[in-house]
Design a protein around this motif. Structure first.
Motif, PDB file in Angstrom:
ATOM      1  N   GLN A 157       1.060  -0.943  -0.150  1.00 34.83           N
ATOM      2  CA  GLN A 157      -0.061   0.138   0.008  1.00 34.83           C
ATOM      3  C   GLN A 157       0.881   1.270   0.180  1.00 34.83           C
ATOM      4  N   ALA A 158       0.375   2.211  -0.362  1.00 31.24           N
ATOM      5  CA  ALA A 158       1.159   4.403  -0.559  1.00 31.24           C
ATOM      6  C   ALA A 158       0.367   5.433   0.093  1.00 31.24           C
ATOM      7  N   ILE A 159       1.013   5.780   1.042  1.00 31.95           N
ATOM      8  CA  ILE A 159       0.175   6.778   1.203  1.00 31.95           C
ATOM      9  C   ILE A 159       0.827   7.980   0.872  1.00 31.95           C
ATOM     10  N   ILE A 160       0.161   8.817   0.429  1.00 29.45           N
ATOM     11  CA  ILE A 160       0.774  10.412  -0.324  1.00 29.45           C
ATOM     12  C   ILE A 160       0.177  11.174   0.658  1.00 29.45           C
ATOM     13  N   ASP A 161       1.156  11.989   1.240  1.00 33.18           N
ATOM     14  CA  ASP A 161       0.920  13.385   2.089  1.00 33.18           C
ATOM     15  C   ASP A 161       1.369  13.969   1.355  1.00 33.18           C
ATOM     16  N   ILE A 162       0.461  15.014   1.334  1.00 34.28           N
ATOM     17  CA  ILE A 162       0.404  15.974   0.998  1.00 34.28           C
ATOM     18  C   ILE A 162       0.562  17.618   1.478  1.00 34.28           C
TER      19      ILE A 162
ATOM     20  N   ASN B 257       4.563  22.241   2.803  1.00 30.15           N
ATOM     21  CA  ASN B 257       5.910  22.400   2.378  1.00 30.15           C
ATOM     22  C   ASN B 257       5.971  21.171   1.859  1.00 30.15           C
ATOM     23  N   SER B 258       6.010  19.848   1.723  1.00 28.29           N
ATOM     24  CA  SER B 258       6.613  18.745   0.962  1.00 28.29           C
ATOM     25  C   SER B 258       5.310  17.648   0.743  1.00 28.29           C
ATOM     26  N   VAL B 259       5.579  17.204  -0.152  1.00 31.02           N
ATOM     27  CA  VAL B 259       4.725  15.950  -0.319  1.00 31.02           C
ATOM     28  C   VAL B 259       5.764  14.883  -0.572  1.00 31.02           C
ATOM     29  N   ARG B 260       4.814  13.633   0.401  1.00 28.34           N
ATOM     30  CA  ARG B 260       5.441  12.786   0.767  1.00 28.34           C
ATOM     31  C   ARG B 260       4.605  11.601   0.449  1.00 28.34           C
ATOM     32  N   LEU B 261       5.750  10.987   0.058  1.00 29.13           N
ATOM     33  CA  LEU B 261       5.088   8.873  -0.280  1.00 29.13           C
ATOM     34  C   LEU B 261       6.070   7.673   0.917  1.00 29.13           C
ATOM     35  N   ALA B 262       5.273   7.451   1.305  1.00 28.12           N
ATOM     36  CA  ALA B 262       5.452   5.770   2.004  1.00 28.12           C
ATOM     37  C   ALA B 262       4.768   4.650   1.401  1.00 28.12           C
ATOM     38  N   ILE B 263       5.568   3.478   1.214  1.00 35.76           N
ATOM     39  CA  ILE B 263       5.072   2.463   0.681  1.00 35.76           C
ATOM     40  C   ILE B 263       5.354   1.588   2.036  1.00 35.76           C
ATOM     41  N   PHE B 264       3.993   1.083   2.243  1.00 32.72           N
ATOM     42  CA  PHE B 264       4.018  -0.024   3.104  1.00 32.72           C
ATOM     43  C   PHE B 264       3.916  -1.927   2.626  1.00 32.72           C
ATOM     44  N   SER B 265       4.840  -2.883   3.228  1.00 33.37           N
ATOM     45  CA  SER B 265       4.347  -3.727   2.891  1.00 33.37           C
ATOM     46  C   SER B 265       4.308  -5.171   4.102  1.00 33.37           C
ATOM     47  N   GLY B 266       3.411  -5.238   4.389  1.00 34.99           N
ATOM     48  CA  GLY B 266       3.304  -6.258   5.860  1.00 34.99           C
ATOM     49  C   GLY B 266       4.008  -5.706   7.221  1.00 34.99           C
ATOM     50  N   GLY B 267       2.832  -4.480   6.690  1.00 34.14           N
ATOM     51  CA  GLY B 267       2.618  -3.662   8.314  1.00 34.14           C
ATOM     52  C   GLY B 267       4.114  -2.827   8.587  1.00 34.14           C
ATOM     53  N   ASN B 268       5.377  -3.075   7.446  1.00 33.22           N
ATOM     54  CA  ASN B 268       6.370  -2.100   7.654  1.00 33.22           C
ATOM     55  C   ASN B 268       6.667  -1.218   6.272  1.00 33.22           C
ATOM     56  N   ILE B 269       7.282  -0.183   6.575  1.00 33.10           N
ATOM     57  CA  ILE B 269       7.443   0.962   5.772  1.00 33.10           C
ATOM     58  C   ILE B 269       8.531   0.378   4.688  1.00 33.10           C
TER      59      ILE B 269
END
Length: 87
Positions: free
Chosen positions: A3-8, A11-23
């Motif tokens: 899964q991916a979360i994009i946080d706008i 100042n910045s746009v951040r992406l975190a990709i998770f697999s099995g509960g871990n970034i």
């Protein structure tokens, strides 16, 4: 499943990709959405374009890493919710 979360943010746009509960991957693009906002209450067109480009870039990265669009979630800062031109 990934899964991916994009946080706008302001100042910045951040992406975190998770697999099995871990970034498993992080990225950040400084896009300055809040530039001029606090003076005018409006997201200016240059800031909007930078942020749309940043979101598109990060979503493309997530998809390239195997995350489906349906497993990608995008959240925005209060700047977007409070802007006079939020629509």
């Amino acid at each position: 499943m990934m899964q991916a979360i994009i946080d706008i943010g302001s100042n910045s746009v951040r992406l975190a990709i998770f697999s099995g509960g871990n970034i498993i991957f992080r990225d950040k693009i400084t896009a300055r959405l809040g530039q001029g906002f606090y003076d005018s209450g409006v997201i200016n067109s240059d800031a909007l374009k930078r942020n749309l480009d940043a979101v598109s870039n990060l979503l493309d990265k997530a998809i390239a890493m195997g995350v489906s669009k349906n497993d990608s979630y995008i959240f925005a800062t209060a700047t977007v919710r409070e802007a006079k031109n939020k629509d």
